[in-house]
Design a protein around this motif. Structure first.
Motif, PDB file in Angstrom:
ATOM      1  N   ARG A   1       0.807  -1.224   0.000  1.00  0.00           N
ATOM      2  CA  ARG A   1       0.000   0.000   0.000  1.00  0.00           C
ATOM      3  C   ARG A   1       0.839   1.274   0.000  1.00  0.00           C
ATOM      4  NH1 ARG A   1      -4.646  -0.823   4.295  1.00  0.00           N
ATOM      5  NH2 ARG A   1      -2.875  -0.249   5.548  1.00  0.00           N
ATOM      6  N   VAL A   2       2.138   1.132  -0.308  1.00  0.00           N
ATOM      7  CA  VAL A   2       3.024   2.290  -0.480  1.00  0.00           C
ATOM      8  C   VAL A   2       3.779   2.054  -1.784  1.00  0.00           C
ATOM      9  CG1 VAL A   2       4.949   3.622   0.450  1.00  0.00           C
ATOM     10  CG2 VAL A   2       3.226   2.653   2.004  1.00  0.00           C
ATOM     11  N   GLU A   3       3.372   2.719  -2.858  1.00  0.00           N
ATOM     12  CA  GLU A   3       3.915   2.450  -4.186  1.00  0.00           C
ATOM     13  C   GLU A   3       5.431   2.625  -4.247  1.00  0.00           C
ATOM     14  OE1 GLU A   3       4.244   0.966  -7.827  1.00  0.00           O
ATOM     15  OE2 GLU A   3       2.416   0.904  -6.627  1.00  0.00           O
ATOM     16  N   LYS A   4       5.956   3.640  -3.596  1.00  0.00           N
ATOM     17  CA  LYS A   4       7.407   3.859  -3.615  1.00  0.00           C
ATOM     18  C   LYS A   4       8.139   2.659  -3.002  1.00  0.00           C
ATOM     19  CE  LYS A   4      10.974   7.136  -2.192  1.00  0.00           C
ATOM     20  NZ  LYS A   4      11.281   8.367  -1.473  1.00  0.00           N
ATOM     21  N   ARG A   5       7.636   2.158  -1.893  1.00  0.00           N
ATOM     22  CA  ARG A   5       8.249   0.983  -1.257  1.00  0.00           C
ATOM     23  C   ARG A   5       8.088  -0.242  -2.159  1.00  0.00           C
ATOM     24  NH1 ARG A   5       6.418   0.645   4.337  1.00  0.00           N
ATOM     25  NH2 ARG A   5       4.380   0.227   3.441  1.00  0.00           N
ATOM     26  N   ASP A   6       6.905  -0.429  -2.750  1.00  0.00           N
ATOM     27  CA  ASP A   6       6.674  -1.581  -3.627  1.00  0.00           C
ATOM     28  C   ASP A   6       7.627  -1.569  -4.819  1.00  0.00           C
ATOM     29  OD1 ASP A   6       4.669  -2.260  -1.865  1.00  0.00           O
ATOM     30  OD2 ASP A   6       3.043  -1.553  -3.163  1.00  0.00           O
TER      31      ASP A   6
ATOM     32  N   LEU B   1      10.898  -2.805  -3.578  1.00  0.00           N
ATOM     33  CA  LEU B   1      10.862  -4.246  -3.330  1.00  0.00           C
ATOM     34  C   LEU B   1      10.949  -5.061  -4.621  1.00  0.00           C
ATOM     35  CD1 LEU B   1       8.135  -4.346  -0.537  1.00  0.00           C
ATOM     36  CD2 LEU B   1      10.582  -4.850  -0.274  1.00  0.00           C
ATOM     37  N   ARG B   2      10.562  -4.473  -5.736  1.00  0.00           N
ATOM     38  CA  ARG B   2      10.626  -5.173  -7.031  1.00  0.00           C
ATOM     39  C   ARG B   2      12.027  -5.142  -7.647  1.00  0.00           C
ATOM     40  NH1 ARG B   2       5.606  -1.955  -7.850  1.00  0.00           N
ATOM     41  NH2 ARG B   2       3.915  -3.376  -7.281  1.00  0.00           N
ATOM     42  N   THR B   3      12.923  -4.286  -7.124  1.00  0.00           N
ATOM     43  CA  THR B   3      14.259  -4.116  -7.704  1.00  0.00           C
ATOM     44  C   THR B   3      15.204  -5.229  -7.270  1.00  0.00           C
ATOM     45  OG1 THR B   3      15.212  -2.813  -5.900  1.00  0.00           O
ATOM     46  CG2 THR B   3      13.949  -1.599  -7.606  1.00  0.00           C
ATOM     47  N   ALA B   4      16.424  -5.173  -7.796  1.00  0.00           N
ATOM     48  CA  ALA B   4      17.462  -6.150  -7.453  1.00  0.00           C
ATOM     49  C   ALA B   4      17.848  -6.090  -5.981  1.00  0.00           C
ATOM     50  CB  ALA B   4      18.689  -5.938  -8.334  1.00  0.00           C
ATOM     51  N   ASP B   5      17.516  -5.015  -5.267  1.00  0.00           N
ATOM     52  CA  ASP B   5      17.780  -4.962  -3.821  1.00  0.00           C
ATOM     53  C   ASP B   5      16.987  -6.025  -3.071  1.00  0.00           C
ATOM     54  OD1 ASP B   5      19.544  -2.832  -3.993  1.00  0.00           O
ATOM     55  OD2 ASP B   5      18.079  -1.323  -3.351  1.00  0.00           O
TER      56      ASP B   5
ATOM     57  N   LYS C   1      14.479 -10.682 -13.019  1.00  0.00           N
ATOM     58  CA  LYS C   1      15.241 -11.927 -13.095  1.00  0.00           C
ATOM     59  C   LYS C   1      14.482 -13.108 -12.489  1.00  0.00           C
ATOM     60  CE  LYS C   1      19.918 -13.603 -12.175  1.00  0.00           C
ATOM     61  NZ  LYS C   1      21.212 -13.273 -11.580  1.00  0.00           N
ATOM     62  N   TYR C   2      13.702 -12.852 -11.420  1.00  0.00           N
ATOM     63  CA  TYR C   2      12.977 -13.911 -10.715  1.00  0.00           C
ATOM     64  C   TYR C   2      11.498 -13.534 -10.599  1.00  0.00           C
ATOM     65  CZ  TYR C   2      17.794 -14.769  -9.260  1.00  0.00           C
ATOM     66  OH  TYR C   2      19.146 -14.985  -9.237  1.00  0.00           O
ATOM     67  N   PRO C   3      10.752 -13.684 -11.674  1.00  0.00           N
ATOM     68  CA  PRO C   3       9.360 -13.202 -11.673  1.00  0.00           C
ATOM     69  C   PRO C   3       8.394 -14.006 -10.813  1.00  0.00           C
ATOM     70  CG  PRO C   3       9.863 -14.326 -13.723  1.00  0.00           C
ATOM     71  CD  PRO C   3      11.151 -14.230 -12.968  1.00  0.00           C
TER      72      PRO C   3
ATOM     73  N   GLY D   1      18.362 -15.026  -0.122  1.00  0.00           N
ATOM     74  CA  GLY D   1      19.177 -14.026  -0.809  1.00  0.00           C
ATOM     75  C   GLY D   1      18.595 -12.627  -0.802  1.00  0.00           C
ATOM     76  N   LEU D   2      17.609 -12.369   0.048  1.00  0.00           N
ATOM     77  CA  LEU D   2      17.035 -11.029   0.169  1.00  0.00           C
ATOM     78  C   LEU D   2      17.772 -10.319   1.303  1.00  0.00           C
ATOM     79  CD1 LEU D   2      13.281 -12.030  -0.173  1.00  0.00           C
ATOM     80  CD2 LEU D   2      14.786 -11.139  -1.944  1.00  0.00           C
TER      81      LEU D   2
END
Length: 181
Positions: A51-56, A59-63, A69-71, A136-137
Protein backbone atom coordinates in the motif's frame (compact mmCIF):
# COMPACT_ATOMS: atom_id res chain seq x y z
CA UNK A 1 -11.47 -14.04 -4.96
CA UNK A 2 -11.45 -15.76 -1.54
CA UNK A 3 -7.74 -16.38 -1.16
CA UNK A 4 -4.99 -14.05 0.06
CA UNK A 5 -1.23 -14.39 0.28
CA UNK A 6 0.03 -12.06 2.97
CA UNK A 7 3.15 -11.29 4.96
CA UNK A 8 4.47 -9.05 7.68
CA UNK A 9 7.99 -7.94 8.55
CA UNK A 10 9.55 -5.50 10.99
CA UNK A 11 10.35 -2.00 9.78
CA UNK A 12 12.06 0.22 12.34
CA UNK A 13 9.74 0.07 15.36
CA UNK A 14 6.60 -1.36 13.78
CA UNK A 15 5.40 -3.97 11.31
CA UNK A 16 4.79 -3.61 7.59
CA UNK A 17 2.13 -5.85 6.17
CA UNK A 18 1.55 -6.66 2.54
CA UNK A 19 0.08 -9.05 0.04
CA UNK A 20 0.85 -10.55 -3.32
CA UNK A 21 -2.12 -9.82 -5.55
CA UNK A 22 -1.42 -12.16 -8.49
CA UNK A 23 -1.13 -15.88 -7.83
CA UNK A 24 -2.59 -19.20 -8.80
CA UNK A 25 -2.66 -22.50 -7.05
CA UNK A 26 -4.42 -25.73 -6.46
CA UNK A 27 -4.69 -28.31 -3.76
CA UNK A 28 -6.02 -31.81 -3.38
CA UNK A 29 -7.86 -32.36 -0.13
CA UNK A 30 -9.86 -35.38 0.91
CA UNK A 31 -10.50 -35.11 4.67
CA UNK A 32 -10.20 -38.81 5.48
CA UNK A 33 -7.07 -39.33 3.35
CA UNK A 34 -4.27 -36.91 4.32
CA UNK A 35 -1.77 -39.10 2.48
CA UNK A 36 -3.32 -37.74 -0.75
CA UNK A 37 -3.20 -34.06 0.21
CA UNK A 38 -0.99 -31.89 -1.95
CA UNK A 39 -0.66 -28.24 -2.91
CA UNK A 40 1.08 -26.12 -5.52
CA UNK A 41 1.20 -22.37 -5.93
CA UNK A 42 2.82 -19.75 -8.13
CA UNK A 43 2.98 -16.13 -7.01
CA UNK A 44 3.92 -13.26 -9.30
CA UNK A 45 6.59 -11.40 -7.31
CA UNK A 46 5.86 -8.12 -9.11
CA UNK A 47 2.36 -8.12 -7.63
CA UNK A 48 3.71 -7.25 -4.17
CA UNK A 49 1.51 -4.64 -2.48
CA UNK A 50 2.33 -2.92 0.81
CA UNK A 51 0.00 0.00 0.00
CA UNK A 52 3.02 2.29 -0.48
CA UNK A 53 3.91 2.45 -4.19
CA UNK A 54 7.41 3.86 -3.62
CA UNK A 55 8.25 0.98 -1.26
CA UNK A 56 6.67 -1.58 -3.63
CA UNK A 57 8.83 -0.29 -6.49
CA UNK A 58 11.93 -0.72 -4.32
CA UNK A 59 10.86 -4.25 -3.33
CA UNK A 60 10.63 -5.17 -7.03
CA UNK A 61 14.26 -4.12 -7.70
CA UNK A 62 17.46 -6.15 -7.45
CA UNK A 63 17.78 -4.96 -3.82
CA UNK A 64 14.97 -7.37 -2.93
CA UNK A 65 12.86 -9.59 -5.21
CA UNK A 66 14.54 -8.67 -8.52
CA UNK A 67 11.31 -9.42 -10.38
CA UNK A 68 12.94 -8.98 -13.79
CA UNK A 69 15.24 -11.93 -13.09
CA UNK A 70 12.98 -13.91 -10.71
CA UNK A 71 9.36 -13.20 -11.67
CA UNK A 72 7.75 -16.11 -9.81
CA UNK A 73 7.72 -17.49 -6.29
CA UNK A 74 6.65 -21.14 -6.20
CA UNK A 75 5.65 -23.70 -3.60
CA UNK A 76 5.14 -27.42 -4.04
CA UNK A 77 4.13 -29.71 -1.19
CA UNK A 78 6.07 -32.91 -0.57
CA UNK A 79 4.46 -34.42 2.53
CA UNK A 80 1.78 -33.82 5.17
CA UNK A 81 2.42 -34.75 8.81
CA UNK A 82 0.98 -34.23 12.30
CA UNK A 83 -2.58 -34.45 11.01
CA UNK A 84 -5.54 -33.84 13.32
CA UNK A 85 -9.12 -33.01 12.42
CA UNK A 86 -8.31 -29.28 12.43
CA UNK A 87 -4.53 -28.99 11.85
CA UNK A 88 -1.60 -30.43 9.96
CA UNK A 89 1.93 -29.59 8.85
CA UNK A 90 2.51 -29.28 5.11
CA UNK A 91 6.16 -29.82 4.16
CA UNK A 92 7.25 -28.49 0.80
CA UNK A 93 9.77 -26.62 -1.29
CA UNK A 94 9.63 -22.84 -1.58
CA UNK A 95 11.50 -21.29 -4.49
CA UNK A 96 12.03 -17.56 -4.20
CA UNK A 97 14.65 -15.25 -5.67
CA UNK A 98 16.35 -18.23 -7.32
CA UNK A 99 16.79 -20.13 -4.04
CA UNK A 100 14.86 -23.28 -3.20
CA UNK A 101 14.48 -24.26 0.46
CA UNK A 102 12.29 -26.65 2.42
CA UNK A 103 9.56 -24.98 4.49
CA UNK A 104 6.81 -26.23 6.77
CA UNK A 105 3.39 -24.61 6.65
CA UNK A 106 1.24 -24.86 9.76
CA UNK A 107 -2.17 -25.68 8.35
CA UNK A 108 -5.51 -24.94 9.98
CA UNK A 109 -8.43 -26.78 8.42
CA UNK A 110 -11.61 -24.71 8.63
CA UNK A 111 -13.98 -27.25 7.12
CA UNK A 112 -15.80 -28.39 4.02
CA UNK A 113 -19.40 -27.66 3.06
CA UNK A 114 -21.92 -26.45 0.53
CA UNK A 115 -22.14 -22.75 -0.26
CA UNK A 116 -25.53 -21.05 -0.95
CA UNK A 117 -25.20 -21.91 -4.67
CA UNK A 118 -24.72 -25.65 -4.14
CA UNK A 119 -20.95 -25.73 -4.68
CA UNK A 120 -18.67 -27.62 -2.30
CA UNK A 121 -16.01 -25.41 -0.74
CA UNK A 122 -13.20 -25.88 1.77
CA UNK A 123 -11.20 -23.36 3.74
CA UNK A 124 -7.69 -23.27 5.20
CA UNK A 125 -5.12 -21.01 6.78
CA UNK A 126 -1.45 -21.84 6.20
CA UNK A 127 1.28 -19.96 7.99
CA UNK A 128 5.03 -20.06 8.41
CA UNK A 129 7.92 -17.83 9.29
CA UNK A 130 11.39 -17.65 7.86
CA UNK A 131 14.47 -15.56 7.39
CA UNK A 132 14.46 -13.52 4.19
CA UNK A 133 18.26 -13.75 4.02
CA UNK A 134 17.95 -17.52 3.51
CA UNK A 135 16.55 -16.63 0.07
CA UNK A 136 19.18 -14.03 -0.81
CA UNK A 137 17.04 -11.03 0.17
CA UNK A 138 19.90 -9.33 2.00
CA UNK A 139 19.42 -5.58 1.48
CA UNK A 140 19.26 -3.49 4.61
CA UNK A 141 20.28 -0.15 5.98
CA UNK A 142 22.04 0.40 9.30
CA UNK A 143 20.60 3.23 11.37
CA UNK A 144 22.60 5.56 13.57
CA UNK A 145 21.05 3.80 16.59
CA UNK A 146 22.72 0.55 15.50
CA UNK A 147 19.41 -1.00 14.48
CA UNK A 148 18.55 -2.09 10.97
CA UNK A 149 15.78 -0.64 8.84
CA UNK A 150 14.22 -3.97 7.81
CA UNK A 151 13.84 -7.08 9.95
CA UNK A 152 15.03 -10.48 8.80
CA UNK A 153 12.16 -12.66 10.04
CA UNK A 154 9.12 -12.71 7.77
CA UNK A 155 5.72 -14.09 8.77
CA UNK A 156 3.69 -15.51 5.88
CA UNK A 157 -0.03 -16.27 6.02
CA UNK A 158 -2.15 -17.77 3.27
CA UNK A 159 -5.92 -17.76 3.60
CA UNK A 160 -7.29 -20.18 1.02
CA UNK A 161 -10.77 -21.17 0.01
CA UNK A 162 -11.15 -23.93 -2.51
CA UNK A 163 -13.96 -24.92 -4.80
CA UNK A 164 -14.56 -28.59 -5.56
CA UNK A 165 -13.51 -29.33 -9.11
CA UNK A 166 -14.93 -32.41 -10.74
CA UNK A 167 -12.63 -33.91 -13.34
CA UNK A 168 -14.28 -36.08 -16.02
CA UNK A 169 -12.50 -39.32 -15.07
CA UNK A 170 -12.78 -38.56 -11.38
CA UNK A 171 -16.53 -37.99 -11.51
CA UNK A 172 -17.12 -41.61 -12.45
CA UNK A 173 -14.79 -42.82 -9.69
CA UNK A 174 -16.08 -40.37 -7.08
CA UNK A 175 -12.71 -38.66 -6.39
CA UNK A 176 -12.32 -34.95 -6.14
CA UNK A 177 -9.81 -32.19 -6.59
CA UNK A 178 -10.12 -28.78 -5.01
CA UNK A 179 -8.71 -25.59 -6.48
CA UNK A 180 -8.11 -22.34 -4.63
CA UNK A 181 -10.38 -19.45 -5.55
Amino acid sequence: SHTTVGFKIRHLFSWVQGTFNEFQGSFDYEPAHPETWKAEATIQAASIDTRVEKRDKHLRTADFFDVEKYPAITFKSMEVTDVTEETAKVHGLLNMHGVEKPVVLDLQVHGVGKDPWGNTRSGFTASTKGNRKDFGLDWNQLLETGQVLVGEEVFITIEAEGLLKQEPAAVAEGTTTTAAT
